[in-house]
Design a protein around this motif. Structure first.
Motif, mmCIF file in Angstrom:
data_model
loop_
_atom_site.group_PDB
_atom_site.id
_atom_site.type_symbol
_atom_site.label_atom_id
_atom_site.label_comp_id
_atom_site.label_asym_id
_atom_site.label_seq_id
_atom_site.Cartn_x
_atom_site.Cartn_y
_atom_site.Cartn_z
ATOM 1 N N LEU A 79 7.217 2.782 -1.478
ATOM 2 C CA LEU A 79 7.589 1.572 -0.245
ATOM 3 C C LEU A 79 9.201 2.239 -0.183
ATOM 4 O O LEU A 79 9.021 3.035 1.160
ATOM 5 N N ARG A 80 9.432 3.087 -0.488
ATOM 6 C CA ARG A 80 10.902 3.925 -0.728
ATOM 7 C C ARG A 80 10.751 5.129 -0.114
ATOM 8 O O ARG A 80 11.165 5.718 1.205
ATOM 9 N N GLY A 112 8.298 5.616 1.932
ATOM 10 C CA GLY A 112 7.757 5.756 3.136
ATOM 11 C C GLY A 112 8.685 5.061 4.311
ATOM 12 O O GLY A 112 8.662 4.541 5.361
ATOM 13 N N LEU A 150 11.014 1.988 3.867
ATOM 14 C CA LEU A 150 11.140 0.418 4.296
ATOM 15 C C LEU A 150 12.742 0.543 3.516
ATOM 16 O O LEU A 150 13.853 -0.056 4.190
ATOM 17 N N ARG A 177 15.240 1.084 6.240
ATOM 18 C CA ARG A 177 14.967 0.080 7.905
ATOM 19 C C ARG A 177 15.654 -0.740 7.466
ATOM 20 O O ARG A 177 16.066 -1.708 7.913
ATOM 21 N N GLU A 178 14.774 -1.047 6.269
ATOM 22 C CA GLU A 178 15.482 -2.794 5.741
ATOM 23 C C GLU A 178 16.214 -2.980 5.342
ATOM 24 O O GLU A 178 16.799 -4.159 5.212
ATOM 25 N N THR A 183 0.921 2.773 3.669
ATOM 26 C CA THR A 183 1.531 3.236 3.504
ATOM 27 C C THR A 183 2.716 2.441 4.648
ATOM 28 O O THR A 183 3.486 0.924 4.690
ATOM 29 N N GLU A 184 2.198 2.948 5.806
ATOM 30 C CA GLU A 184 2.442 2.425 6.892
ATOM 31 C C GLU A 184 2.083 0.580 7.550
ATOM 32 O O GLU A 184 2.857 -0.436 8.161
ATOM 33 N N CYS A 231 3.917 -1.183 4.759
ATOM 34 C CA CYS A 231 5.632 -1.773 5.052
ATOM 35 C C CYS A 231 6.110 -2.375 5.951
ATOM 36 O O CYS A 231 7.269 -3.332 6.220
ATOM 37 N N LEU A 235 5.688 -6.444 4.548
ATOM 38 C CA LEU A 235 6.732 -6.952 4.377
ATOM 39 C C LEU A 235 8.050 -7.252 5.485
ATOM 40 O O LEU A 235 9.263 -8.030 4.979
ATOM 41 N N ALA A 236 8.133 -5.718 6.610
ATOM 42 C CA ALA A 236 9.390 -5.748 7.089
ATOM 43 C C ALA A 236 9.170 -7.439 7.825
ATOM 44 O O ALA A 236 10.046 -7.962 8.704
#
Length: 365
Positions: free
Chosen positions: A28-29, A31, A33, A36-37, A347-348, A351, A354-355
């Motif tokens: 996640l890191r 990728g 996320l 961005r978040e 991953t896309e 992520c 989750l976003a």
């Protein structure tokens, strides 16, 4: 100057450590996320001896508690499993709710059902149910796990977000034909903690069956554990010439071993959604796994891998022999396995899920 409050405070094991949570957090890191978040990460557990673990738990708990009470992030997202992991995270989520934060309980680990329904006292079961039902959202790794959680904690709001793995580009991993050339005939790879719960004993029994027919058979048991005890178990079965025990592998070594393997095998007794299995599928490997946890939702028997019952060494041996003897089957299953990861476990995709969850809980549309 006061530090800027994070939008998301994420809690879990150290990303540089071992195990599925560490691997997922790293994905996640990497990728994007976290950037961005606006995710701040606090480790509440790391590998090491007893005192190192206690020190890490105490330090992580205090950092997370202070962040909840002083910075008050919009959302606190905790990756949790059973036992001490659950107790630490449940207390921190309670503190976060007290501070007015929205909370996410993200369940990992195949032993949670046993922990929640058998191993815990009635009082602890009530606390588990309370934690699930008071969380703003509970994330399960599969629909099967989601159904269990909804039955155990009927008032919980549960959604499914699978684990994610990076999908190697074809230029990095090579076309399927090149992958087949890299793979060494008869090489079977296991990645995971070396313990009976991962089915290592059954895997040794299963490997002993085809060894006479496949003299090139090489079983690689890669992971942490009591290596001396497992070397003794290998010797007792008379298959020392066919087994390697390299210990725990870092990311680069794992990639090299995946490239060399003809078959991947994970015969666990219980699982959530194992990262090592998804990594092998992303690498285009034919996999044999047990039908436990969320594994049957990722692996469809005969389509993108082979499934066997847990604790069943003869069935495992038969599946391994079938793959070792049929290169066309290995190629077809590996191709479909990679396609499965691309569609559902990239991953896309995760992520993005989750976003969307973060935006929904934070009231952003």
């Amino acid at each position: 100057m006061k530090a800027r409050a994070p939008r998301i405070l994420m809690l879990g094991t150290a990303p540089e450590g071992r195990g599925g949570v560490a691997a997922l957090v790293s994905v996640l890191r990497d990728g994007g996320l976290f950037e961005r978040e606006a995710v701040a990460y606090v480790s509440t557990h790391r590998e090491g001896g007893v005192f190192a673990k206690l020190g890490s738990a105490a330090s992580g708990f205090s950092k997370a508690a202070l962040a909840c009470l002083r910075q008050r992030p919009r959302i606190v997202h905790a990756h949790a499993a059973s036992g001490a992991s659950f107790l630490r995270k449940s207390m921190l989520l309670w503190l976060a709710r007290t501070a007015g934060c929205r909370t996410i309980f993200h369940l990992h680990g195949g032993g949670f059902r046993q922990f929640a329904t058998v191993r815990s006292s009635m009082l602890t079961q009530r606390w588990i149910r309370h934690t699930l039902e008071r969380s703003s959202l509970v994330i399960a790794l599969s629909e099967g796990w989601a159904q269990f959680l909804r039955g155990f904690a009927p008032e919980a709001r549960v959604t499914v977000v699978p684990n994610a793995v990076p999908l190697p580009r074809q230029g990095e991993q090579g076309e399927q034909g090149e992958q087949a050339e890299q793979a060494e005939p008869g090489r079977i790879l296991f990645l995971g903690r070396l313990e009976c719960a991962k089915g290592v004993a059954e895997l040794l029994d299963a490997a002993a069956t085809p060894a006479p027919r496949f003299p090139q058979l090489r079983l690689v048991l890669a992971g942490s554990g009591d290596l001396e005890a497992w070397r003794a178990a290998v010797a007792a079965r008379g298959i020392g010439a066919h087994v390697e025990l390299p210990g725990w592998l870092d990311a680069a070594a794992r990639e090299r071993e995946l490239a060399r393997a003809s078959v991947f095998c994970l015969p666990s007794h219980a699982e959530g959604l194992p990262m090592s299995l998804l990594e092998a599928m992303a690498a285009g490997k034919a996999a044999v796994a047990t039908a436990v946890g969320a594994v049957p939702e990722a692996v469809r028997d005969g389509e993108n891998g082979l499934l066997v019952p847990p604790h069943d060494a003869p069935a495992l041996a038969a599946a391994l022999e079938r793959l070792l003897a049929d290169s066309a089957l290995r190629g077809r299953l590996g191709t479909q396995a990679r396609a499965t990861v691309e569609r559902h476990y990239s991953t896309e995709a995760v992520c993005g899920q989750l976003a969307a969850i973060y935006n929904d809980l934070a009231g952003v549309r």
